[in-house]
Structures are given as structure tokens and as C-alpha cells.
Scaffold this motif. Structure first.
Motif, short mmCIF file in Angstrom:
data_model
loop_
_atom_site.label_atom_id
_atom_site.label_comp_id
_atom_site.label_asym_id
_atom_site.label_seq_id
_atom_site.Cartn_x
_atom_site.Cartn_y
_atom_site.Cartn_z
N VAL A 54 0.80 -1.23 0.00
CA VAL A 54 0.00 0.00 0.00
C VAL A 54 0.83 1.28 0.00
N PRO A 55 1.96 1.37 0.71
CA PRO A 55 2.73 2.62 0.65
C PRO A 55 3.29 2.94 -0.75
N PHE A 56 3.34 1.94 -1.62
CA PHE A 56 3.98 2.13 -2.93
C PHE A 56 3.00 2.21 -4.10
N ILE A 57 1.72 1.92 -3.85
CA ILE A 57 0.76 1.85 -4.95
C ILE A 57 -0.64 2.15 -4.42
N ASP A 58 -1.47 2.75 -5.25
CA ASP A 58 -2.86 3.05 -4.89
C ASP A 58 -3.54 1.76 -4.42
N TYR A 59 -4.12 1.78 -3.24
CA TYR A 59 -4.74 0.59 -2.65
C TYR A 59 -5.80 -0.03 -3.57
N ARG A 60 -6.43 0.77 -4.43
CA ARG A 60 -7.46 0.25 -5.35
C ARG A 60 -6.88 -0.69 -6.39
N ARG A 61 -5.55 -0.66 -6.54
CA ARG A 61 -4.90 -1.52 -7.54
C ARG A 61 -4.42 -2.84 -6.94
N ILE A 62 -4.76 -3.11 -5.69
CA ILE A 62 -4.36 -4.36 -5.05
C ILE A 62 -5.64 -5.12 -4.68
N ARG A 63 -5.77 -6.33 -5.17
CA ARG A 63 -6.96 -7.13 -4.90
C ARG A 63 -6.59 -8.45 -4.27
N GLY A 64 -7.44 -8.89 -3.35
CA GLY A 64 -7.25 -10.17 -2.69
C GLY A 64 -7.89 -11.31 -3.47
N HIS A 65 -8.15 -12.39 -2.78
CA HIS A 65 -8.57 -13.67 -3.35
C HIS A 65 -9.81 -13.60 -4.24
N GLY A 66 -10.68 -12.63 -4.09
CA GLY A 66 -11.92 -12.57 -4.87
C GLY A 66 -11.77 -12.15 -6.31
N LEU A 67 -10.59 -11.67 -6.71
CA LEU A 67 -10.40 -11.26 -8.10
C LEU A 67 -10.31 -12.50 -8.99
N ILE A 171 13.62 -9.90 -0.88
CA ILE A 171 12.94 -10.36 -2.09
C ILE A 171 13.19 -9.36 -3.20
N SER A 172 13.65 -9.86 -4.34
CA SER A 172 13.92 -9.01 -5.50
C SER A 172 12.70 -8.99 -6.41
N SER A 173 12.18 -7.78 -6.64
CA SER A 173 10.98 -7.61 -7.46
C SER A 173 11.18 -6.46 -8.43
N SER A 174 11.03 -6.74 -9.72
CA SER A 174 11.13 -5.66 -10.71
C SER A 174 9.89 -4.77 -10.67
N THR A 175 8.76 -5.31 -10.22
CA THR A 175 7.54 -4.53 -10.11
C THR A 175 7.61 -3.57 -8.93
N PHE A 176 8.24 -4.03 -7.84
CA PHE A 176 8.37 -3.23 -6.62
C PHE A 176 9.82 -3.23 -6.15
N PRO A 177 10.72 -2.58 -6.88
CA PRO A 177 12.13 -2.59 -6.49
C PRO A 177 12.38 -1.88 -5.16
N MET A 178 11.46 -1.01 -4.75
CA MET A 178 11.64 -0.27 -3.50
C MET A 178 11.17 -1.06 -2.28
N LEU A 179 10.56 -2.21 -2.51
CA LEU A 179 10.06 -3.04 -1.42
C LEU A 179 11.21 -3.72 -0.71
N ASN A 180 11.35 -3.47 0.56
CA ASN A 180 12.43 -4.06 1.35
C ASN A 180 11.80 -5.10 2.27
N LEU A 181 11.58 -6.29 1.73
CA LEU A 181 10.81 -7.31 2.42
C LEU A 181 11.52 -8.65 2.34
N THR A 182 11.47 -9.41 3.44
CA THR A 182 12.12 -10.71 3.49
C THR A 182 11.07 -11.79 3.78
N PRO A 183 11.35 -13.04 3.40
CA PRO A 183 10.45 -14.14 3.78
C PRO A 183 10.29 -14.24 5.30
#
Length: 189
Positions: A54-67, A171-183
Motif C-alpha cells: 500500500v505505501p507504494f501503490i494506490d490501494y485500489r490496484r491491489i486485490r485479494g482472493h476474490g479477483l 525479495i527481488s521484485s522488478s515490479t516493486f524494487p523499492m520493497l524491502n521485504l524478506t520471507p
């Protein structure tokens, strides 16, 4: 009283079906197969990932299991655990939460592996092939059993494994390179 099985001759015919419930169905060979409810752990992981994005993208562009995502092959539709949409999808999905083949693919899909060999095969092989065919640029397989996150990136029409990240590896992500997240963060949340 036994209800007759519904058989659809096309995906478009299926799209007009409404049984009056919130039940999700995959369409296999024209027939509906009810999906079981999502596990609490999978829902918890998907929610955690949504909150990280959510800090990196409009929340309306993220959908859970119902999509719902129309794909080629069987089944003809999938319901990813988490999906990052393109900007144009926001308006396109107001009427029905389904990305059709005629629409651009989402930017990222995330599947969280449920226990069992059938589920592993579905996420690591079947869905991988369908998402690759659909042209989805990035696919994450989050596996609670192995405590790993496999990131696949579409290059020249085929998925290339960027890495199977574990522990404190970022985790390396080309979609979210600014995401600093680990498993480790995902599985301890």
C-alpha cells in the motif's frame, strides 16, 4: 431435491451465471467446481503483503482472493491470492471483478501454497504455465511449508526464476524494487 449440474458452452455464458451466493467457482470443461474457503494462514499472509504494498501503490490496484482472472486452458479462470492491477483495471472491474483475456494482464500475481502435493503442483506448475501464457510480468509463489518466496519474471514470453528467497534475504521484485521485504518478515507476521 437434487439440483441439475450447470454446463456452459463458453466463458461468456459462464460470466452471466449467478447462483445468488458468494461462492467462487473454477470453470473446468464447461462445469463449475466450487473452490474451498481460503485458509486463515493464506488470508493472513495475503493481507500482510497487501499492507506492505500500500505505501507504494494506490490501494485500489491491489486485490485479494476474490479477483477472477480468465486464463487459457483448464480451468478457464483462476483466483490469485493477491493481484496487483494496472491503472486501467480500476474502472474496468467496477461492474465485475474479472480480468478477461481481452484486457491487459495484471502486473503481479501472488499465490500462497496450501498444504498438500496437489496444491504444490497447482501453484508451481499449472498456474505458472497459465500465468506465463497470460503474459503476467511477475509471479510470486509464497510457500509456508518451505518458508520461501519464489519470484518469477516474464522475459521473452517465458518465466525466469529470479530467486527462491528464504530467511533474511531481501525479495527481488522488478515490479516493486523499492520493497524491502524478506520471507522471515512474511512468515513471522
Amino acid at each position: 431435491m437434487t439440483q441439475a449440474k450447470v454446463k456452459f458452452s463458453s466463458f461468456e455464458e459462464y460470466l452471466s451465471y449467478d447462483d445468488g451466493t458468494d461462492q467462487l467457482y473454477e470453470l473446468w470443461n464447461g462445469e463449475l467446481v466450487a473452490l474451498p474457503p481460503e485458509s486463515g494462514l493464506n488470508f493472513q499472509i495475503a493481507t500482510f503483503l497487501l499492507l506492505q504494498l500500500v505505501p507504494f501503490i494506490d490501494y485500489r490496484r491491489i486485490r485479494g482472493h476474490g479477483l477472477e482472472l480468465q486464463v487459457r486452458g483448464e480451468p478457464q479462470n483462476r483466483f490469485p491470492d493477491l493481484t496487483v492491477l494496472r491503472e486501467e483495471h480500476i474502472e474496468q472491474l467496477k461492474r465485475r471483478n474479472t480480468i478477461l483475456l481481452s484486457m491487459a494482464p495484471p502486473l503481479l500475481v501472488v499465490e500462497i501454497v496450501s498444504p498438500g502435493e496437489t496444491n504444490r503442483s497447482r501453484d508451481y506448475t499449472n498456474k505458472r504455465e497459465q500465468y506465463e501464457d497470460r503474459g503476467i510480468p511477475e509471479y510470486w509463489i509464497v510457500d509456508p511449508q518451505t518458508q520461501s518466496v519464489t519470484v518469477l519474471q516474464l522475459e521473452a514470453g517465458a518465466y525466469q526464476e529470479i530467486g527462491a528467497f528464504q530467511g533474511d534475504q531481501v525479495i527481488s521484485s522488478s515490479t516493486f524494487p523499492m520493497l524491502n521485504l524478506t520471507p522471515a518478515q512474511i512468515f513471522s507476521a
